[in-house]
Structures are given as structure tokens and as C-alpha cells.
Design a protein around this motif. Structure first.
Motif, short mmCIF file in Angstrom:
data_model
loop_
_atom_site.label_atom_id
_atom_site.label_comp_id
_atom_site.label_asym_id
_atom_site.label_seq_id
_atom_site.Cartn_x
_atom_site.Cartn_y
_atom_site.Cartn_z
N THR A 1 0.70 -1.08 0.06
CA THR A 1 -0.24 0.07 0.13
C THR A 1 0.92 1.21 0.00
N ALA A 2 1.87 1.05 0.54
CA ALA A 2 3.01 2.52 0.59
C ALA A 2 4.10 2.42 -0.26
N GLN A 3 4.07 1.41 -1.06
CA GLN A 3 5.12 1.26 -2.14
C GLN A 3 5.24 2.51 -3.10
N GLN A 4 4.28 3.26 -3.51
CA GLN A 4 4.53 4.21 -4.32
C GLN A 4 4.89 5.55 -3.64
N SER A 5 4.41 5.62 -2.26
CA SER A 5 4.53 6.78 -1.23
C SER A 5 5.90 6.63 -1.10
N LYS A 6 6.64 5.51 -0.85
CA LYS A 6 8.15 5.32 -0.87
C LYS A 6 8.82 5.66 -1.91
N THR A 7 8.26 5.34 -3.05
CA THR A 7 9.10 5.58 -4.26
C THR A 7 9.27 7.29 -4.48
N ALA B 1 -7.44 1.00 -6.09
CA ALA B 1 -6.06 0.64 -6.24
C ALA B 1 -5.29 1.46 -7.46
N ALA B 2 -4.15 1.13 -7.46
CA ALA B 2 -3.39 1.71 -8.69
C ALA B 2 -2.58 0.73 -9.46
N ASP B 3 -2.41 1.12 -10.77
CA ASP B 3 -1.63 0.27 -11.46
C ASP B 3 -0.05 0.32 -10.87
N GLY B 4 0.56 -0.70 -10.76
CA GLY B 4 1.94 -0.86 -10.31
C GLY B 4 2.90 -0.43 -11.58
N PRO B 5 4.23 -0.36 -11.34
CA PRO B 5 5.07 -0.04 -12.36
C PRO B 5 5.12 -1.13 -13.47
N SER B 6 5.50 -0.57 -14.72
CA SER B 6 5.22 -1.62 -15.80
C SER B 6 6.36 -2.42 -15.85
N THR C 1 -10.05 -8.92 -14.93
CA THR C 1 -9.56 -10.13 -14.44
C THR C 1 -9.02 -10.37 -13.04
N LEU C 2 -9.29 -11.76 -12.58
CA LEU C 2 -8.71 -11.77 -11.27
C LEU C 2 -7.36 -11.60 -11.24
N ALA C 3 -6.34 -12.26 -12.33
CA ALA C 3 -5.04 -11.70 -12.55
C ALA C 3 -4.58 -10.38 -12.52
N TRP C 4 -5.49 -9.62 -13.02
CA TRP C 4 -5.36 -8.25 -13.20
C TRP C 4 -5.44 -7.36 -11.75
N THR C 5 -6.29 -7.88 -11.16
CA THR C 5 -6.41 -7.26 -9.65
C THR C 5 -5.52 -7.76 -8.98
N LYS C 6 -4.70 -8.86 -9.02
CA LYS C 6 -3.72 -9.32 -8.24
C LYS C 6 -2.37 -8.41 -8.49
N ALA C 7 -2.27 -7.93 -9.57
CA ALA C 7 -1.03 -7.08 -10.15
C ALA C 7 -1.13 -5.64 -9.82
N LEU C 8 -2.33 -5.29 -8.88
CA LEU C 8 -2.72 -3.72 -8.61
C LEU C 8 -1.69 -3.49 -7.42
N VAL C 9 -1.66 -2.18 -6.97
CA VAL C 9 -1.24 -1.72 -5.62
C VAL C 9 -2.30 -1.25 -5.00
N PRO C 10 -2.67 -1.92 -3.70
CA PRO C 10 -3.81 -1.57 -3.02
C PRO C 10 -3.96 -0.13 -2.43
N GLY C 11 -5.11 0.31 -2.52
CA GLY C 11 -5.04 1.72 -2.03
C GLY C 11 -4.96 2.75 -3.17
N VAL C 12 -5.25 4.07 -2.79
CA VAL C 12 -5.19 5.19 -3.65
C VAL C 12 -3.84 5.55 -3.43
#
Length: 342
Positions: free
Chosen positions: A10-16, A155-160, A169-180
Motif C-alpha cells: 500500500t505504501a510502495q509508491q509513496s516510498k518511491t 487501487a493503482a497500476d504498479g510500475p510496468s 480479471t482476477l489476475a489483473w487485480t492481483k497485479a495492482l497496488v492496494p489503496g489510492v
């Protein structure tokens, strides 16, 4: 209404983004938006309430902990349906709804948790009355479009990192970063951070939202909170639209598409938790009232002079079934016992 590594994800992008934007990143990590989606097994609210039960018509519901999972089961006394709570959506004052996984499909739970009653009740927007059968009682199967619309706001898209799974799809949701995340509002933030890290300042440029007009900000926030045009075209009508703030504020006489003093960020800092005390919003009102409009015309101060601007001019309405009172962002002179002005 995503799954990486829970709170760290959840904090991944904030840390970036933190090395260049430490104040915004630190504040964002404590917001409800940052935690608006959690893996079901890591949902703090479910951990605090490990055994929830409700009887709805002839159906018995139970949400309980089973090892590292939270599970959801509904029974009619003869048969039952059970699924894993894949995701918990919402950490606001109102409550929390669940996305269930069963047989490789995703379902919206028929019941949700509400903070006001500290328990379960029918999910807002579910069919009225008791469920007709066990399948309906379990929840609504979510088509791909519904999955996409819900998760894009939670949620947000992760880095490409290559080809992404198909949306919805279920697989797509698992690749997302939780939270705004930063990416939700600052489109291209991942690429911006990567370019900055590579020393490519030219490619790293992002549009500055602080230079946006009120109307442009309404469109950014309205992507999830619903814009005026979206509600006008699609509804809902009546008190059901009280929770769509960008739509409601446009109805206000004081709304000015070019004046940032009436924009969303004039009252709400998206990088921090919202103010709990209504009186703390009154200063934003006085930025205009007692001052002048964007074209230099004077604006009169409230004749009553109670200095309780927001509580008087933004009355709260309870959305039936929500167990919560929403502040109406249609700023106006509210008359006692008036009907909801749609």
C-alpha cells in the motif's frame, strides 16, 4: 469495491516518491484513501471483529477468521455457500464492503460492515428486501467492467514490468497496488519516478495539479467521486447522490469554475486525513465571504454571523441503508425541514 504485500504494498509508491516529496508521502501514508483497499486476510477491521453474524430474512451470514484468511459464509438452514474474502473495500467512517473469491470468480458481498452499528447489514445498493435464493443471498457476481470500475478507484497500476493481464480479471487485480496511490491522481507518476532516477529530467515532467482550475480539479476528484456530468447522465437521483461531492458542489451558487477558492483542495488536502471537526472548514468559507470573487466583486459576510458556516450551509443527510450521515456539498441557505434539493 489487489494483492501485493499488504501494508508495505500500500505504501510502495509513496516510498518511491518520498525522496523528492517527503511531506506529501508521509501524510498520504496515514490517509483513509491509502487504505481504501486491503487484502481480506490483512484487513484490520476484520481482525478487530473476527466473528461477525447477521440474519437477513431466512439466511444466516457469518464472517470469520480461518488461519490467515477471512471467510464469508451464508446458509439457508439446509445448504450453504462459502468464499474467501479476497479484498476489503473501504476504511472510512461509514464502513466496509467485501469482494469475495469463489470458483475463480469475484462477487460483491450481499452484506457489509457498518461502523455506526459495529456489525453487518445489507450492502448499500443491493436488491431491496430479503434475498430470494442462496445464490442471490451470497452476493452479486462482478462482471469484468464492474471489477475494473471498482478497483480503479481503490487501487493503482504498479510500475510496468511487461504485458499486464486483461483488465477486470482476477489476475489483473492481483497485479495492482492496494489503496489510492500517487498514480491515481498524478497520472504517469511511476514513469516520472523512473525517469528522475535515470537522470532524465525532461521525460520526468508531470502536469502540476496545483495549477489546475477548479473545474479541472473536479474532474480529477470526480473520476472516483463522480463528476457533475456523470451524475446528470447516469444518476442516481434524490438523496442517493449526496455522497458525490463534485456533483453537488457545482450546484452551489458560489461555485466558480475558475476560482480555486471553491475547488476541492481549498478544503481538503488529498495528502492528509480530512479534518474531523466541521468548524475547521469555516476558514475556507471566509476566504471568499468577506472578500471578493475572481472578477473583483465583493462578497457579503453571512448575516447571521454565527461563524458556523459549514454546519449551517452544508447540512448532513443520512443515505438510507448507509448508517451514516453525509455532508451535502451543495452549499446554500438550508431551510428547516426542507426536502432534499436534487
Amino acid at each position: 469495491m489487489l494483492i501485493l504485500a499488504g501494508q508495505c504494498a500500500t505504501a510502495q509508491q509513496s516510498k518511491t516518491c518520498a525522496p523528492c516529496h517527503p511531506k506529501e508521502a508521509q501524510g498520504h501514508s496515514h490517509t483513509l484513501m491509502a487504505r481504501t483497499l486491503e487484502p481480506g486476510g490483512q484487513a484490520a477491521l476484520l481482525a478487530a471483529h473476527p466473528d461477525l453474524r447477521l440474519k437477513l430474512g431466512s439466511f444466516d451470514y457469518r464472517i470469520y477468521r480461518a488461519g490467515a484468511q477471512s471467510r464469508y459464509v451464508v446458509s439457508d438452514g439446509v445448504s450453504s455457500m462459502e468464499g474467501v474474502i479476497a479484498w476489503a473495500m473501504g476504511q472510512g467512517a461509514a464502513g466496509q464492503t467485501y469482494v469475495l473469491e469463489r470458483g475463480g470468480k469475484l462477487y460483491e458481498s450481499r452484506v457489509s460492515f457498518y461502523n455506526d452499528i459495529k456489525g453487518l447489514d445489507a450492502t448499500l445498493g443491493s436488491p431491496p428486501g430479503p434475498p430470494k435464493n442462496l445464490e442471490e443471498a451470497f452476493g452479486r457476481e462482478m462482471p469484468a467492467l464492474s471489477v475494473t470500475e471498482c478497483f480503479q478507484c481503490h487501487a493503482a497500476d504498479g510500475p510496468s514490468t511487461g504485458a499486464a493481464p486483461p483488465k477486470g480479471t482476477l489476475a489483473w487485480t492481483k497485479a495492482l497496488v492496494p489503496g489510492v496511490q500517487c498514480e491515481n491522481c498524478h497520472k504517469g507518476a511511476w514513469k516520472h519516478a523512473a525517469a528522475r532516477g535515470a537522470g532524465d529530467a525532461k521525460s520526468a515532467r508531470l502536469p502540476k495539479l496545483r495549477e489546475s482550475s477548479t473545474e479541472e480539479l473536479s474532474d480529477v476528484c470526480g473520476a472516483c467521486h463522480r463528476t457533475w456530468s456523470h451524475v446528470q447522465l447516469n444518476g442516481p437521483r434524490g438523496v442517493a447522490n449526496v455522497r458525490f461531492q463534485p456533483y453537488r458542489i457545482v450546484l452551489s451558487k458560489c461555485y466558480d469554475a475558475l476560482d480555486r477558492r471553491i475547488g476541492c483542495t481549498a478544503c481538503h488536502d488529498p495528502h492528509n486525513r480530512p479534518e474531523a471537526a466541521v468548524v475547521n472548514y469555516d476558514a475556507a468559507c471566509r476566504n471568499c465571504h468577506g472578500g471578493q470573487t475572481s472578477d473583483g466583486k465583493p462578497v457579503a459576510v453571512c448575516k447571521v454571523g454565527t461563524k458556523q458556516c459549514a454546519s449551517c450551509h452544508m447540512p448532513k443527510y443520512e443515505l438510507p441503508g448507509s448508517h451514516f450521515r453525509f455532508a451535502d456539498h451543495f452549499i446554500r441557505i438550508a431551510r428547516p425541514n426542507e426536502t432534499y434539493p436534487d
